[in-house]
Design an enzyme around this catalytic site. Sequence first.
Site, PDB file in Angstrom:
ATOM      1  CD  GLU A  46       1.040 137.581 -34.293  1.00 36.42           C
ATOM      2  OE1 GLU A  46      -0.177 137.735 -34.039  1.00 36.42           O
ATOM      3  OE2 GLU A  46       1.464 136.876 -35.197  1.00 36.42           O
ATOM      4  CG  ASP A  57       4.402 134.265 -42.986  1.00 39.25           C
ATOM      5  OD1 ASP A  57       3.331 134.630 -42.465  1.00 39.25           O
ATOM      6  OD2 ASP A  57       5.443 134.065 -42.353  1.00 39.25           O
ATOM      7  CE1 TYR A 172      -2.727 132.923 -35.483  1.00 37.98           C
ATOM      8  CE2 TYR A 172      -1.500 134.590 -34.281  1.00 37.98           C
ATOM      9  CZ  TYR A 172      -2.106 134.153 -35.444  1.00 37.98           C
ATOM     10  OH  TYR A 172      -2.066 134.944 -36.570  1.00 37.98           O
TER      11      TYR A 172
END
Lengths: 260, 403
Positions: A46, A57, A172
């Site tokens: 990834e 993040d 995911y």
Amino acid sequence: MNRIEKTFAALKRPALVSFITAGDPDRETSQAVLDALPEAGADIIELGMPFSDPMADGPVIQAASGRALQAGADMKQTLSMVQQFREKNDDTPIVLMGYFNPVLAYGVQQFAKDASAAGVDGMIIVDLPPEEDEELQTAAKANGLDIIRLITPTTDESRLKTLLNGASGFLYYVSITGVTGTASANMDKLKPHIVEIKKHTKLPIVIGFGIKTPDDAAAMGQIGDAVVVGSSIVQTIENNDKNTAAGAVSEQVKALSEAL
Amino acid sequence: MTKANSLKNQPDERGHFGPYGGRYVAETLMPLILQVEQAWNKAKADPAFWDEFEELARDYIGRPSPLYFAKSTTEHCGGAKIYFKRDELNHTGAHKINHCIGQVLLARRMGKTRIIAETGAGQHGVATATVCALFDIPCVVFMGAKDIERQKPNVFRMKLLGAEVKAVESGSNSLKDAMNEAMRDWVTNVHDTYYLIGTVAGPHPFPAMVRDFQSVIGKELRAQITEREGRLPDTLVACIGGGSNAMGLFHPFLDDTGVNLIGVEAGGHGVDTDEHAASLTGGKPGVLHGMQSYFLQNEDGQIDEAHSISAGLDYPGIGPEHAWLFDEKRVDYVSVTDDEALEAFQLCTKLEGIIPALEPAHAFAHVMKIAPDLPKDHILVMNMCGRGDKDIFTVAEKLGVKI
């Protein structure tokens, strides 16, 4: 079969997905880390597309984006890193992960075309829910790229239907409510949710967020088809210098892979 | 004007204002954002919700805010007849309290037990901390480290009100980064937390919802000016960072084509330099903070840092409805530099005995540019959206005065 399908079909154990940010801390070091990942045991890569405002993040990957951008990273460089990787490796899938604005600025059609030509297999655009991804979906399909959808602990059954419509490659599973590299998932809650999702889809389920150690990876590997390790690999890059980064990451990935 | 032709019908059911707006958020937040939308649609249609809002608007905020004929400014300019809509007289000193009251009522209806907010100048943070004190809800305000430094009085006010102020030290340490950090908190605490967004930005339904709460400004003005002048105004002027006070002022007048609408962006050191916050005149369409709109960015889609003397306008984006109105050319968007705003700040204070916030000082500076050339029967209304007490340290520093 495309690279992602082949990878899952061939595996006898849960797959290891390794995340790094493209161009962190600079192109040369990042390329060396990337090129070394398959041999160390990464089944899928990834590759983070650096962005100035990575809202999903945590501090570790935020800093990686910052380092990469500081060193001059841009989308062209990210795609050229994939191209260079493909000169030596035609098997390991590469999935780009990032935010929509740099894709939009590049041009959605052109991006899909150039990413496919460079050897990208799929993409995860964190801030592009199904409601807004029609243009990218069409462009991706036309160029043989998978759009990987995110499933989270807040996904209920009706939302799941929306997410599965148009999903390809793999799913995911964001194992925590939160940003990357922070808390660890609650296994007791995770397991029944994943069992439930499996009833609705044949796509492999890849578990990410909060998986740091070989032990974490082994535990998550029992309930998912693959696990993603991101922040802790990125942290290794931060802790090393240009000469030692690739070696240190390889060692770490090897340990993670062996635990699965 | 038929409903189909109305500019007031936006957004569509998915939150799009033309190509702008929408919902660009992490999947973890999507179910919650859909719940916010459902709760908002329900509240919007419930007279009891509006009764509660209006009672607090009257008794707690002090609405309606007065419409003030700025006689000295009018004489100074020698042209248009200038009025101020006095939203700086609201409780907490700015228009932000309007959407804070509205949203806290919604958060309570949704059963949320924790509120987070971002703030630039601190006005939205103070207003959020205020309504959280009023309803006894824990409150966390994210604020850029740079803004904490230049808005110390507001930081102290938030703390007195019981809010936790979290310094954000990433990116440019200002409003954009505070918003990133608030989003990160929200995704982490999605179960109990309501994100009280401070402007007409973010994912749908926030731009439309904040606008609807702020529209109280334009609705009051409509009644007040009609009573005073017997007609609608010719020109409305408001400053724009995210664009909440401007959207609230403009929205009730969008279909009145005779009313000229002017939004004033922060020109910083000039829109021809790298240091400004004029997203429409100096940016291009993009996606950030849950919405498609105009953003300052480079060719690679990396968001640029904004610059403005005013912390409240120091944001590299703008609400999606403004982006659409810009493309539709219904609103004129202009810019005013730091220096012009600083001069206007002092002039307004001396002429009217009203210390404006640096944000509406931008609007005032533009009024100074256009009013002299307008006829004497031209009615111009400027939104005095905040008071300047919070800015005296910044202004003193710029003027080389030690206090």
